[in-house]
Design an enzyme around this catalytic site. Structure first.
Site, PDB file in Angstrom:
ATOM      1  N   GLU A 442       0.828  -1.227   0.000  1.00  0.00           N
ATOM      2  CA  GLU A 442       0.000   0.000   0.000  1.00  0.00           C
ATOM      3  C   GLU A 442       0.856   1.268   0.000  1.00  0.00           C
ATOM      4  OE1 GLU A 442      -2.626  -0.977  -0.839  1.00  0.00           O
ATOM      5  OE2 GLU A 442      -2.709  -2.970   0.017  1.00  0.00           O
ATOM      6  N   GLY A 443       1.986   1.178  -0.667  1.00  0.00           N
ATOM      7  CA  GLY A 443       2.945   2.276  -0.697  1.00  0.00           C
ATOM      8  C   GLY A 443       3.956   2.085   0.409  1.00  0.00           C
TER       9      GLY A 443
END
Length: 595
Positions: A442-443
């Site tokens: 998610e980054g």
């Protein structure tokens, strides 16, 4: 194999004593009738499900893992399917969803608390409904009425699950270079072709249909991120009755063999002229997907809190029972062959680190969820705007700071167990492995740090940061004159001043050299994370002091943990500030040949 008990007392403390949610939701018309007793009853039932149904599957699910049977078929570990059926039958997927689509309409902060418990009990299993809720939120915000009516009731009921398909073999975070194509069909749908990798929950046997949200490019799309569109691509195309119909051209090619979260299928998804429908506007898919991505980042924060809590609970039990050596100040259990290891200072340091990070994360994440509710539902538009700005600012901190802390905390849990912590049967090493992914997906946390410093702070000249700074300064002004609060207010005010000066210094450097942002971002986020935790720990200390005379050991413990946080954990910022100020020269002046 350890144990899990939902920390209901501390959850109730945060919700009702720190955040006063019952009064807050009176300003939100759709939640105004909800009361504290109902909230507590929901959380108590959720805690039972998590401890009795999910937790017993955590270790066995990790050991067995998911199985790629072949021809796109994946099975989950023994017991996962049955647990998911119980979850659906009890109505848990609908908890925080819109009643117009069959949801129960409870606030985000209640759903958030549910997910803390689910993640403590079994993070790998929880990713299946967690991603489904993210898909729900994305479609709820950006789907056409037709798509919403077709898909949302099934997602809300939990009979269909969801994924988000972003990453491709040649690109991870850099979505501007993705290659998946979407060609228009004559019936208004699109033919989607390409390959996506690292797709959590991408294939499984829990639900009758899987709804993929896929980023792809239209034929005339401009290059880069401005040419990305979002499509809904079901595993089975719904028929006229809204039930799973023909098999779509989307299939799992394989699943990854990973360090952790073995019970969740991380899939390679191949799309071969798969039918998909546009979500949102053409070439603006990234804006729509950000609803799901931000939900996922908050979800990672809850995964990290969940693992911090479960590691703490079990290492605390072990530390009270395991006998090793004598206390340095003399025997504490003279009737036994040795003292329990909780008498040793460094074991206490590790336990209190876990406790301080878990309780600080609970306060921060529940506060953030409450502000999501304010953003969505408050009667006052100015309050909605203020809440939206604060959530946007703090989301990267919630994801990165909490997942960094969870990895440190689960390592401490494993260390407390000593050699047994390294052995699979005791369960601690699984939490370390599971926690490690939270810093990546998610980054990555470096991406979160760049988002915080580059976009959220320097990008608007510190406007959002000033809003959080005002919360801190108002609290400092109100409490700073009270002698009993000096040990908390003075370091809070100090770190607030230092963050303000550090931000201005980096901003000035960045005007001359953008690499200064990249060099400073990670230690900067750690610094601001501690500012956030200092604010919440000071607030919790105030409440504990107010209740100290009650004799309730809960408040005594809360005060002791606050003192530990300010004495032993906040001083990390002396290092991170120096690292952030050190600049980019020592990094960027090194020739590549010297690596």
């Amino acid at each position: 194999m350890g144990q899990y008990a939902a920390p209901l007392r501390d959850m109730q403390f945060v919700l009702h004593e720190l955040l006063n949610v019952e009064a807050e939701i009176k300003q939100m018309p759709k939640h105004a009738d909800l009361d504290a007793d109902t909230i507590n009853a929901v959380l108590e039932e959720a805690g039972k499900f998590c401890s009795e149904v999910l937790f017993p599957l955590n270790h066995s699910g990790d050991q067995e893992g998911c199985t790629y049977v072949g021809d796109g078929v994946v099975t989950t570990p023994k017991g996962f399917k049955e647990a998911y059926k119980q979850y659906v039958e009890a109505g848990w997927p609908a908890l925080g969803c819109d009643p117009d689509y069959g949801g129960q309409g409870l606030p985000a902060f209640v759903n958030n608390a549910l997910y803390e418990m689910l993640n403590s009990a079994n993070q790998a299993w929880t990713m299946y409904p967690g991603l489904s809720h993210g898909a729900y939120e994305c479609l709820h915000a950006h789907g056409t009425p037709e798509l919403q009516q077709r898909y949302l009731p099934k997602l809300v009921a939990g009979v269909w699950t969801g994924t988000m398909c972003l990453t491709e073999p040649h690109c991870g975070t850099d979505l501007g270079i993705l290659r998946t194509k979407a060609e228009p069909n004559s019936d208004g749908s699109y033919a989607i072709s390409g390959t996506k990798i690292f797709i959590s929950s991408g294939e499984h046997d829990l639900a009758e249909n899987i709804i993929h949200l896929v980023l792809a490019r239209l034929p005339d799309a401009p290059k880069g991120t401005k040419g990305i569109s979002l499509f809904i691509v079901p595993k089975f195309v719904p028929n006229e009755a809204g039930e799973p119909g023909e098999r779509n051209g989307v299939k799992c090619g394989s699943i990854e063999h990973k360090m952790g979260i073995h019970g969740n299928a991380t899939a390679v998804i191949n799309l071969d002229n798969a039918k998909g429908w546009l979500v949102g506007e053409p070439n603006k898919g990234l804006n729509a997907m950000f609803v799901m991505m931000n939900a996922a980042r908050l979800g990672v924060g809850m995964q990290s809190l969940g693992l911090t809590e479960i590691g703490y609970q079990n290492s605390l039990t072990y530390a009270k029972e395991r006998l090793q050596m004598r206390s340095l100040t003399g025997p504490k259990a003279p009737e036994k062959a040795a003292d329990p290891i909780i008498v040793h200072p460094d074991v206490r340091r590790m336990l209190l680190t876990q406790k301080a990070y878990a309780e600080g994360a609970r306060a921060f994440s529940y506060w953030s969820a409450l502000h999501i509710d304010k953003e969505l539902s408050h009667a006052d538009e100015s309050v909605r705007k203020e809440a939206a700005d604060l959530v946007a600012l703090l989301t990267p901190i919630l994801k990165a700071f909490l997942s960094d802390n969870a990895f440190e905390s689960t390592n401490h849990a494993m260390q407390i167990y000593g050699g047994h912590g390294f052995i699979a049967e005791w369960g601690m090493e699984q939490y370390v492995r599971d926690a490690r992914i939270n810093m990546i997906y998610e980054g990555t946390n470096a991406i979160q740090a760049l988002d915080l410093l580059g976009r959220k702070i320097l990008g608007d000249m510190g406007a959002k940061m000033k809003k959080f700074g005002k919360l801190v300064s108002d609290f400092v002004e109100a409490e700073g004159v009270k002698p009993e609060m000096q040990e908390f207010i003075n370091p809070l005010a100090d770190i607030g001043d230092k963050v303000q000066k550090l931000t201005m210094e980096i901003g000035m450097k960045a005007m001359q050299n953008p690499d200064e942002v990249g060099a400073a971002a990670v230690p900067y986020l750690r610094t601001v994370g501690h500012l956030v935790f200092s604010y919440f720990w000071a607030r919790m200390a105030r409440i504990a002091l107010d209740n100290e005379a009650s004799g309730d050991p809960f408040y005594k413990a809360k005060l002791a943990t606050a003192r530990f946080y300010f004495a032993k954990l906040l001083p990390e910022t002396a290092m991170t500030i120096r690292q952030a100020r050190a600049g980019s020269k020592s990094l960027m002046d090194v020739e590549e040949s010297l690596f």
